[in-house]
Write an enzyme that holds these catalytic residues in place. Structure first.
Site, short mmCIF file in Angstrom:
data_model
loop_
_atom_site.label_atom_id
_atom_site.label_comp_id
_atom_site.label_asym_id
_atom_site.label_seq_id
_atom_site.Cartn_x
_atom_site.Cartn_y
_atom_site.Cartn_z
N ASP A 79 5.27 -11.35 1.43
CA ASP A 79 5.54 -10.58 0.16
C ASP A 79 6.28 -11.02 -0.63
O ASP A 79 7.51 -11.86 -0.34
CB ASP A 79 5.54 -9.69 -0.54
N GLU A 146 5.99 -5.43 0.87
CA GLU A 146 7.18 -4.46 0.84
C GLU A 146 7.92 -4.17 -0.10
O GLU A 146 8.06 -2.93 -0.36
CB GLU A 146 7.60 -5.09 1.92
ZN ZN Z 1 13.68 -7.48 -1.57
ZN ZN Z 2 12.98 -7.69 1.48
#
Ligand code: ZN
Ligand code: ZN
Length: 407
Positions: A79, A146
């Site tokens: 991401d 994440e």
């Molecule tokens: Zn990051």
């Molecule tokens: Zn990262």
């Protein structure tokens, strides 16, 4: 080492498409939990490399079963961030989005997850093409979201442990602001656990001129903020690590109104689960105690969010991987990473399987190039030798388990 060379001797061809793909990913970033095109690109490439592809919780997993042997899992996060890129690279992101407040903000790979995707896809192709040199199963796991601490959890909740063979060992890596071409390892805790908590405490509203009719939440919140400082300074053993930050304290609207509540936003960082639990318990105890002391009419509310687990590298796995790195890269290119106060949700993946893991760092900045920290609008790793080193590190670590003679 001969087996590593056998697998990596095709890297010249891999590098050509990797550099193109990296520029493409960098200029087409997608925010956490919205990585549809990135995931489709990954799935298509893995299929082309001969992997069995599974879609799990918004992520993509490629499985390459190659005979009897151990199973190695390598994870890459995919991401991007709501950061407007300020580099002048020809492939800089021009993508924008509208945030919750209606403002237009840029989207960019300011954390370098495009490097992670490119390196893992490159290693996946090399391991597939060089499958005569190793035995076992290689699992390439591409994880969404994440940056919001949601992606690893989403994959686990979508049945990751039923859909993917249990790995004997798991790896993760992150591009950092160290010198490109260098890898850094660290045994034990490497990234802190991170927790955020929103605390609402209740008072009794009144006119500003009639404090005797109120329970003043501003005074209550102020007492809490001061008392929280003693968790690190008085309750934590000197030399042990904990951070308690009050990032926001909000109450009231006007000078002549006493509000009926205050909201505190608190961030916690720790390297030890016992300390983490004690810090959280101390925060709750102090908040409840101060509410009691001020005569608060209602129990406080605690809402936990953005919770990142501790990343605690297995000492034996780290030693084996570090030895393999030293033998491939040479001692000068393998550093001790040290502890990083950033946090990651990577460990939820190996923890779901009960698998030991190690998470290493890869440098991303050329000598003489100004290094910027991750999340900076200027964060832009040099393409080489960053991609080569990140790709080689995955192959070298994987073959430390799957490439032994006789296996
Ligand atoms: Zn990051
Ligand atoms: Zn990262």
């Amino acid at each position: 080492m001969t087996r590593v060379k056998e697998v990596l001797n095709r890297i010249d061809a891999t590098r050509v498409w990797q550099e193109q793909l990296y520029r493409q990913l960098h200029s087409h970033p997608e925010l956490s939990s919205g990585e549809a095109q990135t995931a489709a690109e990954i799935a298509g490439r893995l299929q082309g490399f001969g992997y069995d592809v599974k879609h799990v919780g918004g992520g993509v997993v490629g499985i390459l079963a190659n005979g009897q042997g151990q199973t190695v899992l390598m994870r890459a996060d995919i991401d991007a961030l709501p950061v407007t890129e300020l580099t002048e690279l020809p492939y800089a992101s021009k993508v924008t989005t509208v945030d919750e407040s209606g403002a237009t903000v840029g989207v960019s790979h300011a954390c370098g997850h495009d490097v992670h995707v490119t390196c893992l896809l490159g290693a996946a192709e090399l391991l597939s093409g060089g499958r005569d040199a190793w035995r076992g199963t290689f699992v390439a796991l591409f994880q969404p979201a994440e940056e919001t601490a949601a992606g690893a959890r989403a994959m686990v909740e979508d049945g990751l442990t039923d859909k993917v063979p249990r790995p004997d060992v798991a790896f993760g890596q992150h591009v950092l602001s160290h010198e490109a071409g260098v890898v850094g390892t660290q045994a034990g805790p490497v990234l802190s656990a991170g927790d955020s908590v929103k605390i609402t405490v209740f008072g009794k509203g009144s006119h500003g001129s009639m404090p005797h009719m109120s329970v003043d939440p501003v005074v209550l919140a102020a007492s809490i903020v001061l008392r929280l400082q003693t968790i690190v300074s008085r309750e934590t053993r000197p030399g042990e690590f904990a951070v308690v930050t009050v990032g926001s304290s909000v109450a009231g609207t006007k000078s002549n109104i006493i509000a009926d509540r205050a909201v505190l936003l608190i961030n916690i960082r720790t390297y030890d689960n016992a300390i983490r639990e004690r810090v959280i318990a101390s925060i709750e105890r102090i908040v409840r105690g101060e509410c009691e002391a001020s005569g608060s009419p209602q129990a406080p509310m605690f809402e936990y969010c953005d919770q990142y687990p501790l990343t605690d590298n297995d000492p034996e796995v780290t030693e084996q991987v570090t030895a393999a790195f030293r033998s491939y890269f040479g001692k000068g290119r393998v550093i001790e990473l040290g502890r990083v106060t950033a946090s990651e949700d990577f460990s939820r993946v190996p923890d779901a399987f009960g698998t030991p893991y190690t998470y290493w760092g890869v440098g991303g900045f050329a000598p003489g190039q100004q290094p910027y920290p991750n999340h900076s609008p200027y964060f832009a790793p040099t393409i080489q030798p960053t991609l080569d080193a990140g790709t080689e590190a995955i192959v070298v670590a994987t073959l430390a388990y799957l490439g032994q003679e006789g296996s």
